[in-house]
Design an enzyme around this catalytic site. Structure first.
Site, PDB file in Angstrom:
ATOM      1  N   ARG A 218      21.248 -32.882 -66.902  1.00 41.95           N
ATOM      2  CA  ARG A 218      22.493 -32.894 -66.116  1.00 41.95           C
ATOM      3  C   ARG A 218      22.672 -34.125 -65.263  1.00 41.95           C
ATOM      4  NH1 ARG A 218      24.701 -27.026 -64.619  1.00 41.95           N
ATOM      5  NH2 ARG A 218      23.453 -25.945 -66.155  1.00 41.95           N
TER       6      ARG A 218
ATOM      7  N   ARG B 237      30.393 -26.884 -59.198  1.00 43.88           N
ATOM      8  CA  ARG B 237      29.663 -27.173 -60.444  1.00 43.88           C
ATOM      9  C   ARG B 237      30.462 -28.109 -61.347  1.00 43.88           C
ATOM     10  NH1 ARG B 237      29.654 -21.396 -61.124  1.00 43.88           N
ATOM     11  NH2 ARG B 237      29.154 -21.498 -63.340  1.00 43.88           N
TER      12      ARG B 237
ATOM     13  N   LYS C 125      29.804 -23.624 -73.944  1.00 39.15           N
ATOM     14  CA  LYS C 125      28.498 -24.164 -74.368  1.00 39.15           C
ATOM     15  C   LYS C 125      27.536 -23.057 -74.797  1.00 39.15           C
ATOM     16  CE  LYS C 125      27.432 -25.989 -70.412  1.00 39.15           C
ATOM     17  NZ  LYS C 125      28.677 -25.699 -69.708  1.00 39.15           N
TER      18      LYS C 125
ATOM     19  N   ARG D 260      28.388 -13.112 -63.029  1.00 39.44           N
ATOM     20  CA  ARG D 260      27.422 -13.986 -62.349  1.00 39.44           C
ATOM     21  C   ARG D 260      27.837 -14.252 -60.904  1.00 39.44           C
ATOM     22  NH1 ARG D 260      26.246 -18.968 -66.338  1.00 39.44           N
ATOM     23  NH2 ARG D 260      26.292 -19.975 -64.302  1.00 39.44           N
TER      24      ARG D 260
ATOM     25  N   ARG E 106      34.489 -14.025 -67.337  1.00 37.92           N
ATOM     26  CA  ARG E 106      33.182 -14.042 -68.018  1.00 37.92           C
ATOM     27  C   ARG E 106      32.306 -12.867 -67.606  1.00 37.92           C
ATOM     28  NH1 ARG E 106      29.351 -19.252 -68.351  1.00 37.92           N
ATOM     29  NH2 ARG E 106      29.342 -19.196 -66.076  1.00 37.92           N
TER      30      ARG E 106
END
Ligand code: ADP
Ligand code: ADP
Ligand code: ZN
Length: 210
Positions: A88, A165, A13, A154, A122
């Site tokens: 969300r 999540r 995204k 992260r 990531r």
């Protein structure tokens, strides 16, 4: 043009939202980036939200809605925006629905297993760009191509927080797509392709329906 990008965590995204925003000269709005900024700088808001973010839980709807309203009210959003990470859940959806009209809702599809694999590699930058050790490495190791800041992993890209999540995405976020489908603005994209191919799919949709 007002666009929302949905997809499970790791589907790309942020990567795609940034490309679309750049191509169409639109502001890129990521609620996650805004929250991480407050967390890092320990603002009043930052002190309240750290526990939620690091555990992979959602920040309260009231706080989130307020942040988004303030951002969308800024003059640069008069031309539109690319929204990533919001709404969300049903409460956020209702809030945004009465706040502004949306033109395109893009859902990037990717199986959880592949999303988890991507998030393992990531690397994020505070400017909002994200990289991947293998699939999208920065030109210089550990440094952002665009802004030169050091890249970081992260805190919530740990397996337990990722699974939490993803579960919230399936339970709370996917059900809100039905309303966008009814409005005729919902488009599904195959997220398993390369970054460039996914981007081309999105551009095609925007082009064909503008
Ligand atoms: P999201 O915002 O949906 O969580 P990101 O845009 O941060 O996802 O992408 C997650 C990770 O996968 C990043 O490391 C990114 O570089 C990488 N990535 C994004 N799109 C692709 C793709 N199409 N193929 C392979 N890796 C990708
Ligand atoms: P991800 O999509 O991988 O969860 P984001 O960068 O979009 O990552 O968001 C990071 C964290 O910020 C989320 O886990 C959540 O705690 C908080 N957050 C971001 N957007 C929202 C939102 N719309 N509502 C509530 N919390 C949010
Ligand atoms: Zn950067």
């Amino acid at each position: 043009m007002r666009i929302i990008i949905f997809g499970p965590q790791g589907s790309g995204k942020g990567t795609q939202a940034e490309l679309i925003a750049r191509r169409h000269h639109l502001p890129y709005i990521s609620t996650g980036d805004i929250f991480r900024y407050h967390l890092k700088n320990q603002t009043e808001l930052g002190k309240k939200i750290g526990v939620y973010i690091n555990a992979g839980k959602l920040v309260s709807d009231d706080l989130t809605n307020e942040i988004v309203k303030n951002r969308i009210d800024q003059p640069d959003c008069a031309v539109g925006f690319v929204l990533d990470g919001y709404p969300r859940d049903q409460v956020q959806f209702d809030f945004l629905y009465q706040l502004t009209k949306i033109d395109f809702v893009i859902v990037i599809e990717l199986i959880d297993q592949e999303a988890i694999r991507r998030l393992g590699g990531r690397l994020a930058c505070k400017c909002g760009l994200s990289y991947h050790l293998d699939f999208n490495p920065p030109k210089k190791t550990g440094v952002c191509d665009r802004c030169g800041h050091a890249l970081f992993k992260r805190d919530d890209d740990q397996l337990e927080a990722i699974k939490k999540r993803l579960a919230i995405y399936h339970q709370e976020t996917e059900p809100i797509f039905a309303a966008y489908l009814k409005d005729g603005i919902l488009y599904h994209i195959d997220g398993s392709k390369s970054i460039e191919e996914v981007y081309q799919q999105i551009e095609k949709i925007i082009h064909q329906n503008s």
